[in-house]
Design a protein around this motif. Structure first.
Motif, mmCIF file in Angstrom:
data_model
loop_
_atom_site.group_PDB
_atom_site.id
_atom_site.type_symbol
_atom_site.label_atom_id
_atom_site.label_comp_id
_atom_site.label_asym_id
_atom_site.label_seq_id
_atom_site.Cartn_x
_atom_site.Cartn_y
_atom_site.Cartn_z
ATOM 1 N N ASN A 68 -68.594 16.020 64.523
ATOM 2 C CA ASN A 68 -68.260 16.751 63.310
ATOM 3 C C ASN A 68 -69.538 16.961 62.514
ATOM 4 O OD1 ASN A 68 -67.393 15.933 60.087
ATOM 5 N ND2 ASN A 68 -66.518 17.761 61.014
ATOM 6 N N TYR A 69 -69.871 18.207 62.221
ATOM 7 C CA TYR A 69 -71.039 18.530 61.403
ATOM 8 C C TYR A 69 -70.613 18.554 59.938
ATOM 9 C CZ TYR A 69 -74.349 21.440 58.879
ATOM 10 O OH TYR A 69 -75.221 21.923 57.940
ATOM 11 N N ILE A 70 -71.255 17.743 59.109
ATOM 12 C CA ILE A 70 -70.947 17.670 57.684
ATOM 13 C C ILE A 70 -71.927 18.554 56.931
ATOM 14 C CG2 ILE A 70 -70.776 16.175 55.662
ATOM 15 C CD1 ILE A 70 -70.139 13.878 57.543
ATOM 16 N N SER A 71 -71.429 19.598 56.326
ATOM 17 C CA SER A 71 -72.279 20.513 55.586
ATOM 18 C C SER A 71 -72.582 19.947 54.203
ATOM 19 C CB SER A 71 -71.598 21.877 55.423
ATOM 20 O OG SER A 71 -72.349 22.714 54.563
ATOM 21 N N ASP A 116 -67.682 22.376 56.983
ATOM 22 C CA ASP A 116 -67.775 21.388 58.041
ATOM 23 C C ASP A 116 -67.184 21.964 59.326
ATOM 24 O OD1 ASP A 116 -68.651 19.876 55.961
ATOM 25 O OD2 ASP A 116 -67.063 18.369 56.065
ATOM 26 N N TYR A 160 -71.276 13.238 52.107
ATOM 27 C CA TYR A 160 -70.519 14.430 51.720
ATOM 28 C C TYR A 160 -71.197 15.309 50.673
ATOM 29 C CZ TYR A 160 -66.693 12.120 54.150
ATOM 30 O OH TYR A 160 -65.943 11.499 55.098
#
Length: 288
Positions: A141-144, A151, A191
Motif C-alpha cells: 500500500n502506497y501512502i500518499s 493512497d 499519514y
C-alpha cells in the motif's frame, strides 16, 4: 513537541525515484556497524523475496529478518535506489488440521527521517519438511503525503523466495544497541504532518534513563502517552527494558533498543483506566 512537525514538511520530497512511488536513496540501509560497538544480531529467521509490482511493473526486493519476539525488520530495494528500512511484525500459526505452518508479515516502510510512505502484507507457508518458505501472497500500500494523490494498493506478483540474503544486505536491522548507542529522540510520522509518534529519552548514567512516549493525532489528540514516574527511571538490561505499572495501568511496557530504531510494546492487556491503551510501534532513531 510541535517542533517535530517541521520534519513533515519535507515528506513529499522522498517520493521521487526510478519507479512510481519508489524511494529516495538511503545510505543508512547499507551502513556497517561500528566495529568497536557491534554485537551479534538478534535474529531468529530470515527470508528474501524478489517480485514485481502489479500496478507499474516495478521490480521490488525485500530482505527480512525476525527476532524471537515476533518483530520483523529489514530493507526494501527499488531499482536505482538504496535499501530503505521496513519494520513491523512476523506472526506464525498452524493450520486447522495441525499440519503446515503459516506466516503473516506486516511491515511499514520508513524514510530516513521517520516518514512512513507505505505498508506491506506478506503471507508465507512452510510445510515443515525443510523446504524453507513458500510464497503465498503479498501486497504493498502506497501512502500518499500529498493532497493531489490518493493512497494506492497493488499486489506483488511473480515472487521468488529464498532464505539466502542478497549481497546488498550488509547489516542486520537487529543489531542491538548498548547504553551508549541509544539516542535522546526517536520519531515516526504517519499519514500526514499532524499525526506522529515520538519518544524522548534522558540518560541518567548506570544504564538508567527517563522516557516520555506519545502518539499524536491531528496535533491535538494524544492517542497514547507513556512516561516513567518521577522517582522511578527505567533500567536497561542488555538492549531491552521492562517498565512495570506504566502510568499506573497495571501492565508492563517493554522496549527493545536496536541501532536504528526503538520498539515499544505493552506486554499485558491494558486496564480500563485512562490513558491505558496498547502500544506496539517502531520509532526511528534521530541523529543528535
Amino acid at each position: 513537541m510541535k517542533k517535530i512537525l517541521l520534519l513533515a514538511a519535507v515528506a513529499t520530497a522522498f517520493l521521487m525515484a526510478a519507479c512510481t512511488h519508489g524511494s529516495q536513496k538511503d545510505n543508512s540501509g547499507t551502513a556497517t556497524a561500528d566495529s568497536a560497538q557491534a554485537t551479534k544480531p538478534q535474529v531468529a529467521t530470515q527470508v528474501y523475496l524478489v517480485g514485481t509490482m502489479a500496478d507499474n511493473e516495478c521490480q521490488i526486493e525485500l530482505a527480512l529478518q525476525s527476532d524471537s519476539n515476533f518483530h520483523c525488520a529489514g530493507y526494501v530495494l527499488y531499482p536505482e535506489s538504496e535499501p530503505m528500512l521496513v519494520a513491523g511484525s512476523w506472526d506464525s500459526f498452524y493450520g486447522d488440521d495441525g499440519s503446515g505452518e503459516y506466516h503473516e508479515i506486516r511491515l511499514k516502510e520508513y524514510q530516513p527521517d521517520g516518514t512512513i510512505t507505505g505498508t506491506f502484507i506478506i503471507n508465507l507457508e512452510n510445510s515443515g519438511d525443510d523446504d524453507g518458505y513458500i510464497f503465498s501472497a503479498a501486497e504493498r500500500n502506497y501512502i500518499s503525503h500529498s493532497e493531489d494523490e490518493e493512497d494506492t494498493t497493488a499486489p506483488i506478483i511473480d515472487v521468488t523466495c529464498t532464505e539466502e540474503m542478497p549481497e546488498w544486505f550488509t547489516e542486520s536491522p537487529f543489531v542491538p544497541a548498548n547504553y551508549d548507542d541509544i539516542a535522546t529522540h526517536y520519531f515516526y510520522e504517519l499519514y500526514g504532518p499532524d499525526a506522529y509518534g515520538e519518544v524522548l529519552i534522558e540518560k541518567l548514567g548506570d544504564g538508567k534513563f527517563t522516557f516520555h512516549a506519545e502518539d499524536v493525532l491531528d496535533d491535538s489528540y494524544v492517542v497514547n502517552e507513556m512516561k516513567n514516574e518521577e522517582d522511578r527511571p527505567a533500567q536497561m538490561q542488555g538492549n531491552t527494558f521492562k517498565y512495570e505499572n506504566v502510568n499506573d495501568c497495571g501492565y508492563t511496557l517493554h522496549g527493545f533498543f536496536y541501532k536504528k530504531f526503538l520498539i515499544l510494546d505493552t506486554q499485558q492487556a491494558p486496564s480500563d483506566k485512562s490513558p491505558c491503551s496498547n502500544i506496539d510501534a517502531y520509532f526511528i532513531r534521530q541523529e543528535q
